[in-house]
Structure formats: structure tokens, C-alpha cells
Design an enzyme around this catalytic site. Structure first.
Site, short mmCIF file in Angstrom:
data_model
loop_
_atom_site.label_atom_id
_atom_site.label_comp_id
_atom_site.label_asym_id
_atom_site.label_seq_id
_atom_site.Cartn_x
_atom_site.Cartn_y
_atom_site.Cartn_z
CB CYS A 176 -15.74 33.83 56.35
SG CYS A 176 -15.83 32.33 55.32
CB CYS B 6 -14.06 33.94 52.94
SG CYS B 6 -15.66 33.20 53.39
CG ASP B 7 -11.88 36.92 54.38
OD1 ASP B 7 -12.06 37.14 53.00
OD2 ASP B 7 -12.74 37.38 55.26
#
Ligand code: NAP
Length: 313
Positions: A136, A139-140
Site C-alpha cells: 500500500c 499507507c507506507d
């Protein structure tokens, strides 16, 4: 909520398909609830930018998901946070959905559990997950400011998320097993024009390696068989999706790959059981197609409920 309540429609999964089904069923005055185990939005909520949902020029996935969720709730769709463990009496008149928070009875079910990223299956992938291995970018990605990343895959996700990662990373290398991308042309053109993006063609990743975090990937050229090492600080894996249908294992509505075939009315093989969105056996998996599916499924679920009621009289 009392466990004895009988719903007209229970929706399993809170992505765009499920939320649209909830909106339509709510507006049709059906007694409807949507069961979602985590944050609503599904894959859409992990997409940094959606710019192919007509009428909305550009929006981030979490925001679009929150709007859809509120809209469905405002029209009467009850929201239940729970994990669906199994469904019993699927072929019966009253179907039972067993969840981590109790059992729910319903006349119809709309299955919208979506799909999740597939694993690559190489050594190092599990061990270094969260320590450089990610599925992701939204997200990261921010953890990799100024770092060098590899992205594995050649579809829409790999290319789109690879481009996104250039916001944070100093360099993004997309490693693809063929010499042609599967991604849409518009995404390909953007990637080719981005000077932070480079490609390694005809190559598979055999190992993701590093002591406590990703340090390199071990590569093999699929044409020459030559092996090599490529240093990197993180590996983002986008090698396709797998349907979230483990809880339906053994039921006669899945195909061999675990997807759910439907007809144009979103009906599965079993009366009163519908499916919509990425979990369907379909070619295009987008927010726009998922929402369309969800609307159709809710419409025909409503028809089924009308007949169901008449049947009882
Ligand atoms: P995908 O379209 O299935 O692409 C998977 C990619 O990974 C392919 O390039 C495939 O290579 C490669 N691959 C598969 N297994 C591999 C392995 N073991 N080792 C190395 N490479 C491997 O999956 P996706 O990109 O996640 O997209 C899923 C769906 O969402 C698609 O329908 C896509 O159109 C949609 N989507 C749309 C958008 C958008 O419209 N903006 C954005 C994201 C996703 P081959 O090409 O050789 O098969």
C-alpha cells in the site's frame, strides 16, 4: 440490535459496491445493514488519487469512501462493524450470517467483500513485511522520503502507485516480468515521462533480502536466466488481486479462482444471493463499475424482497 430481527438486505463488505448497495436499498425503504470488518472503502480507501470516477475530477480514496459511507448511512443503511465468519442456510428462505459479533437473519444477501493484494510468494516477503515490504503506497509511501524503491508488477496498480511513490522516494524502479506493461496507456505514458521512474524488464524478483529491513532484491532475467542483485530501501508489491471469499469456502457460488460469477442482475446461482464489485468474475475492477454493480444488486434484491413478502401471504 436484537438477533431476531429479520433484514430485507444484508450487505457483506463495505467498499464502493457495498456502500452503493446500502444507499440504494436504504432509499428503497428496505431494512438494510452493511457488515464491514474494518474501515469502509475497501481498496478505494487505500488509493491515493481517484480521477476516473465521473463527475469528481480528482479525489483521494479515503475522502470518497467517507462520503459514500455517510451517504448510505443518511439514507437508512445500518452499519455493523464485524467480521463475517460464515453464512448458513444460504439456499433457504431466511439466510443466516454468522459474524464475530453475533448472528443476523436476512431475506437477501449482497456479497461485496472485494479483493485484496496477492502475495508474490518469494523468500523475505513475509519476514520483511512492514520493514520495507508493502502492498500500500498510500499507507507506507511517506516512510520512504528520499529513498530508493522497487515496485513489482506491470498492471494499473504497479504503475499508478509507482508514480505516486515518486512524491516521496528519490527513485522508483518498476520490475516487470515481461517487456510490456499491462497498465492503461495513460498511466504508462505518465510513468515513461516521469524522470524518477525507471524500469527493469523481463525480470522476476526471486528474493527480497535484508537484515532487519529491505536492503536489496535478487533478480532473475526471464529471457537469459541471468541473476543479479538490485539494492533498494523498500519493495512495493502489486502483482494482482485475490478475492476475499475464504468465508464462503465450499459454497456453490464460487468459481475456481474464488470469484463469484453473476448474471447482469448481479444474481448468483442461488436465489436471493447477489454479488457486486471486485469479487465478481468480471474484467473491469474500478470504483465506477463497483458502484454500478451495487446499485443493480440492490435494485434486484428489492424485487426479490417484494416477491418474498408476497410468498409469505
Ligand atoms: P493486474 O491487472 O492483475 O496486474 C498484475 C500485474 O502483476 C501484471 O502485470 C502481472 O504480469 C504481474 N504479476 C502477476 N503475478 C506475478 C508474479 N508472480 N511475479 C511478477 N509479476 C507478476 O492487477 P492490478 O494492477 O492490481 O489491478 C487489479 C485491477 O484493478 C485491474 O482490473 C485494474 O485495471 C484495476 N485498477 C485500476 C486502476 C485505475 O483505473 N486507475 C488502478 C489500479 C487498479 P503480466 O502482465 O505478465 O500478467
Amino acid at each position: 440490535m436484537s438477533e431476531q430481527q429479520l433484514y430485507d438486505v444484508l450487505i457483506v463488505g463495505g467498499g464502493p459496491a457495498g456502500m452503493t448497495a446500502g444507499l440504494y436499498a436504504g432509499r428503497a425503504n428496505l431494512k438494510v445493514a452493511m457488515i464491514e470488518r474494518g474501515m469502509p472503502g475497501g481498496q478505494a480507501s487505500t488509493t491515493h488519487l481517484i480521477e476516473n470516477f465521473p463527475g469528481v475530477e480528482s479525489i483521494d480514496g479515503p475522502t470518497l469512501s467517507m462520503i459514500m459511507h455517510k451517504q448510505a448511512g443518511d439514507f437508512g443503511c445500518e452499519m455493523i462493524t464485524a467480521e463475517v465468519e460464515k453464512i448458513e442456510n444460504l439456499e433457504g428462505k431466511i439466510k443466516k450470517v454468522i459474524t464475530s459479533r453475533g448472528e443476523y437473519l436476512t431475506k437477501t444477501i449482497i456479497l461485496t467483500p472485494g479483493a485484496e493484494p496477492k502475495k508474490l510468494g518469494t523468500p523475505g516477503e513475509d519476514e520483511l513485511r512492514g520493514r520495507g515490504v508493502s502492498y500500500c503506497a498510500t499507507c507506507d509511501g511517506a516512510f520512504f522520503r528520499g529513498k530508493e524503491l522497487v515496485v513489482i508488477g506491470g498492471g494499473d496498480s504497479a504503475v499508478e502507485e509507482g508514480i505516486y511513490l515518486t512524491r516521496h522516494a528519490s527513485k522508483v524502479t518498476i520490475i516487470h516480468r515481461r517487456d510490456q506493461l499491462r497498465a492503461q496507456k495513460i498511466l504508462q505514458d505518465r510513468a515513461f515521462a516521469n524522470e524518477k521512474v525507471s524500469f527493469i524488464w523481463d525480470t522476476v524478483v526471486e528474493t527480497i533480502a535484508g537484515e532487519n529491513k529491505v536492503e536489496k532484491v535478487l533478480l532473475k532475467n526471464t529471457k537469459t536466466g541471468e541473476t543479479s542483485e538490485y539494492p533498494c530501501d523498500g519493495a512495493f508489491i502489486y502483482v494482482g488481486m485475490k478475492p476475499n471469499t475464504d468465508f464462503l469456502a465450499g459454497l456453490p457460488i464460487l468459481d475456481e479462482a474464488g470469484y463469484i460469477p453473476t448474471n447482469a442482475k448481479m444474481q448468483t446461482k442461488i436465489p436471493g444471493v447477489f454479488a457486486a464489485g471486485d469479487v465478481r468474475d468480471t474484467v473491469l475492477r474500478q470504483v465506477v463499475t463497483a458502484t454500478g454493480d451495487g446499485a443493480i444488486a440492490a435494485f434486484y434484491a428489492g424485487h426479490y424482497v417484494e416477491l418474498w413478502t408476497e410468498d409469505q401471504e
